[in-house]
Scaffold this active site. Structure first.
Site, PDB file in Angstrom:
ATOM      1  N   CYS A 146       0.842  -1.192   0.000  1.00 37.39           N
ATOM      2  CA  CYS A 146       0.000   0.000   0.000  1.00 37.39           C
ATOM      3  C   CYS A 146       0.881   1.247   0.000  1.00 37.39           C
ATOM      4  O   CYS A 146       1.786   1.367   0.830  1.00 37.39           O
ATOM      5  CB  CYS A 146      -0.923  -0.020   1.217  1.00 37.39           C
ATOM      6  SG  CYS A 146      -1.970   1.449   1.359  1.00 37.39           S
ATOM      7  N   CYS A 163       0.380   3.084   3.573  1.00 36.90           N
ATOM      8  CA  CYS A 163       0.799   2.555   4.886  1.00 36.90           C
ATOM      9  C   CYS A 163       1.780   1.388   4.811  1.00 36.90           C
ATOM     10  O   CYS A 163       2.169   0.854   5.833  1.00 36.90           O
ATOM     11  CB  CYS A 163      -0.429   2.137   5.691  1.00 36.90           C
ATOM     12  SG  CYS A 163      -1.266   0.675   5.044  1.00 36.90           S
ATOM     13  N   CYS A 218      -7.222  -1.370   1.187  1.00 33.64           N
ATOM     14  CA  CYS A 218      -6.156  -1.834   2.063  1.00 33.64           C
ATOM     15  C   CYS A 218      -6.794  -2.191   3.396  1.00 33.64           C
ATOM     16  O   CYS A 218      -7.557  -1.405   3.964  1.00 33.64           O
ATOM     17  CB  CYS A 218      -5.110  -0.737   2.242  1.00 33.64           C
ATOM     18  SG  CYS A 218      -3.873  -1.142   3.497  1.00 33.64           S
ATOM     19  N   CYS A 249      -5.300   0.557   6.276  1.00 32.97           N
ATOM     20  CA  CYS A 249      -5.648   1.989   6.297  1.00 32.97           C
ATOM     21  C   CYS A 249      -6.963   2.309   5.591  1.00 32.97           C
ATOM     22  O   CYS A 249      -7.421   3.443   5.630  1.00 32.97           O
ATOM     23  CB  CYS A 249      -4.521   2.827   5.715  1.00 32.97           C
ATOM     24  SG  CYS A 249      -4.323   2.676   3.929  1.00 32.97           S
ATOM     25  N   CYS A 262      -8.011  -5.755 -10.261  1.00 32.28           N
ATOM     26  CA  CYS A 262      -7.607  -4.638 -11.115  1.00 32.28           C
ATOM     27  C   CYS A 262      -7.271  -3.458 -10.203  1.00 32.28           C
ATOM     28  O   CYS A 262      -8.161  -2.833  -9.631  1.00 32.28           O
ATOM     29  CB  CYS A 262      -8.761  -4.316 -12.061  1.00 32.28           C
ATOM     30  SG  CYS A 262      -8.360  -3.113 -13.317  1.00 32.28           S
TER      31      CYS A 262
END
Length: 163
Positions: A77, A80, A125, A128, A149
């Protein structure tokens, strides 16, 4: 007669509006371990990352250098650094966005997105809550059949260490 026809059409159009159409999408009840204010996110993310991760934007297709990245490593991510996808599960879907046949288990959460007129499975995510992209059932049949995707702007890539 013409005025009656206009009134009849207007009544039909207005009668099609229902309470369901007036509903706003409610925020997920899910809580995330990394929580920041909008101002704090703007300080740590560039404009495109902020638009994608915090405002559920979509980057233009074929614009991310990660789309054609074939190095071994882990995609994390961009907000984070939570590991989200492994390069072993990446494939070229031809759509213009990095695509994977599966996420790292437990690190991605899913929700529903109805913003463009039909329902899609949205990915976030799991740490976060940043918007990543969407998952579809048109991926490689020889593996999971899924195509995750993902916006490249939502990801950072960490190359595998040569051992």
């Amino acid at each position: 007669m013409k005025h009656l026809l206009i009134i009849a059409v207007a009544l039909v159009a207005f009668s099609c509006n229902t309470k369901a159409q007036d509903k706003k999408e409610t925020a997920k009840a899910e809580t995330f371990t990394v929580v920041k204010t909008d101002a704090e996110w703007k300080q740590v993310l560039d404009r495109q990352e902020y638009d994608v991760l915090r405002k559920a934007g979509t980057e233009p297709p074929f614009s991310s250098p990660l789309n054609k990245n074939y190095e071994k490593g882990t995609y994390v991510c961009a907000a984070c650094a939570t590991p989200l996808f492994e390069s072993d599960h990446k494939f070229d879907s031809g759509t213009g966005w990095p695509s994977f046949d599966r996420p790292i288990e437990g690190n991605v959460s899913f929700g529903t997105d109805n913003k463009i007129g039909y329902t899609r499975d949205e990915e976030h995510c799991g740490t976060c809550g940043g918007h990543l992209g969407h998952v579809f059932n048109d991926g490689p049949r020889e593996t999971t059949g899924e195509r995750h995707c993902i916006n490249g702007a939502a990801l950072d890539f960490i190359p595998a260490k040569n051992e």
